[in-house]
Scaffold this active site. Sequence first.
Site, PDB file in Angstrom:
ATOM      1  N   LYS A 141       1.265  -1.228   0.135  1.00  0.00           N
ATOM      2  CA  LYS A 141       0.045  -0.361  -0.392  1.00  0.00           C
ATOM      3  C   LYS A 141       0.855   1.445   0.020  1.00  0.00           C
ATOM      4  O   LYS A 141       1.311   1.673   1.409  1.00  0.00           O
ATOM      5  CB  LYS A 141      -0.784   0.130   1.073  1.00  0.00           C
ATOM      6  CG  LYS A 141      -2.075   0.864   0.959  1.00  0.00           C
ATOM      7  CD  LYS A 141      -2.654   1.914   2.295  1.00  0.00           C
ATOM      8  CE  LYS A 141      -1.985   2.143   2.771  1.00  0.00           C
ATOM      9  NZ  LYS A 141      -1.904   4.001   2.345  1.00  0.00           N
ATOM     10  N   GLU A 158       9.737   1.131  10.133  1.00  0.00           N
ATOM     11  CA  GLU A 158      11.250   1.470  11.143  1.00  0.00           C
ATOM     12  C   GLU A 158      10.325   2.603  10.904  1.00  0.00           C
ATOM     13  O   GLU A 158       9.243   3.908   9.789  1.00  0.00           O
ATOM     14  CB  GLU A 158      11.756   2.244   9.239  1.00  0.00           C
ATOM     15  CG  GLU A 158      12.915   3.101   8.641  1.00  0.00           C
ATOM     16  CD  GLU A 158      13.065   3.924   8.702  1.00  0.00           C
ATOM     17  OE1 GLU A 158      12.506   4.777   9.566  1.00  0.00           O
ATOM     18  OE2 GLU A 158      13.492   4.466   7.589  1.00  0.00           O
ATOM     19  N   GLU A 180       9.842  14.651  16.172  1.00  0.00           N
ATOM     20  CA  GLU A 180       9.990  14.821  14.397  1.00  0.00           C
ATOM     21  C   GLU A 180       9.225  15.222  14.030  1.00  0.00           C
ATOM     22  O   GLU A 180       8.111  15.141  13.735  1.00  0.00           O
ATOM     23  CB  GLU A 180      10.193  13.049  13.573  1.00  0.00           C
ATOM     24  CG  GLU A 180      10.294  13.596  12.413  1.00  0.00           C
ATOM     25  CD  GLU A 180      10.157  11.386  11.961  1.00  0.00           C
ATOM     26  OE1 GLU A 180       9.184  10.841  12.151  1.00  0.00           O
ATOM     27  OE2 GLU A 180      11.836  10.927  11.396  1.00  0.00           O
TER      28      GLU A 180
END
Length: 499
Positions: free
Chosen positions: A188, A263, A395
């Site tokens: 996907k 990840e 982040e």
Amino acid sequence: MTIAAAAKGATRKSEVTRYQMYINGKFTDAESGKTFEVYDPATEGIIATCPAGGPEDVDRAAQAAHRAFYEGWKGTTAQERGRILFRLAERIRARRAELAELETINSGKPIVEAEYDMDDTATCYEYYGGLATKINGEVLPVPADAIAFAMREPIGVAGQIIPWNYPLLMAAWKIAPAIAAGCTVVIKPAEQTPLTLLKLAEDFEAVGLPPGVVNVVTGDGPGAGAPLVAHSLVRKIAFTGSAEVGKLIMRSAADQLKRVSLELGGKSPNIFFSDADFESAVDGALFGTFINQGEVCSAGSRVLVQRDIYTKFVDAAAAKAKTIKLGRGLDRETKMGPLVSSEQRDRVAGYLEVGRGEAKVAAGGGRPKEFDKGWYVEPTIFYDVDNSARVAQEEIFGPVMSVIPFTDEADAIRIANASQYGLAAAVWTRDIFKAFRVVKSLEAGIVWVNHMQPTFVEAPWGGYKASGFGRELGHWGVEEYLETKQVFINLDEKPIGWY
Ligand code: NAI
Ligand code: MG
């Protein structure tokens, strides 16, 4: 089907191209008939529509991948699978200009960077094409009247969910090792950037991928991603994206004890000692943070600078940041494009506001005034940042650098490791003893010395701590798609003689 005929996967209507997803060797709409829109971040215009895949479509794809695995693919030789990957790489090289242009239009990234991405994508398929024939088991040193070995077998159907920052390259990092291992795939792509993978799917049949071996289901996270994770025929999920979704995936996968590799990005320290080459250091700080608009999981966005060069460094970095040429990715002069979506632009703009309250601004800090369209953000440098500030801990995934001063080696290591994340890190110094001491002390899956960001398919990629687990690339990448079977063969013909 010839490659020319395969172009039917996408049909153009006025300016908006209608794409279909790819299931069981055919381009198809969603069963619901629903679609979503895909944008050019530089113009904010709609460039395409894609099927909004749902659980029914994920089910069709998983069934097809399951059938393909048991009805043929499992029996293919490593040589055959390797040749398929080589042919796919050849197609990418042949279509480099077309694919790079589409990647740039859809993601916003500079065309020069998209071209690098296409080369890296082809190289990834070539690497795993070669590795397919080198997946060996081991013979084990058991007593003389027996033989034992460990053999490697493909896991089966792999579900893969990828982000929007390196669309076709992230697909390669996942599809290539899975195919080398002998798995079948349901992938996907991110809803922001599904186009290049669908374009490449036009070539899947021609390069020899049988129907069902690689399926591409388009749709958003909750609609198509979550059902893929929950599907009982999917044996493993490989994910790259946010930590938030990584946790959701791990929880959902736990229901079936499904294998997971994650990840999840980071907040990587880029450490500059005062003995580093000054010009390269400043350049390396900007490159480490601003490449791909800062939309990079390994972005070196926490810049740690030793006190004796700190002020000079901030001034030089700010002066250079102000010269970075923003613009449409298709313009070859462009060094930084727009962010991928209005959501991402807004998320980054929110951090700019947070940062203005937490630190001082050396460069940028807002939205550039020269564009009336496009999701641009100025390359921004915050300095005098405390490592506990939000802009040092969270982040941001945009062109935002946080500069933090440090006194000595121990201080640098302490600050560098004071993060929930541990994806990457870099250290700049001309002292080889110091460089290696720091390398050994850093809690990160990837450490660079006197550079930041070079990535090779031969080398392992993945994180420590909250940056996830599992490794992509190199021989580690293929391990994620393999089971290990222990086999013991008794050579002693006497009865066992226990009972
Ligand atoms: P995201 O993690 O929501 O999206 C990544 C992929 O996961 C997409 O394909 C998305 O459709 C899928 N997804 C979303 N929700 C899902 C669910 N419930 N189940 C299964 N799949 C799901 O990332 P998003 O929202 O686009 O960006 C948010 C932040 O995530 C960024 O600001 C950045 O900090 C981080 N990120 C990190 C990346 C990395 O390379 N490690 C890549 C992209 C984003
Ligand atoms: Mg999200």
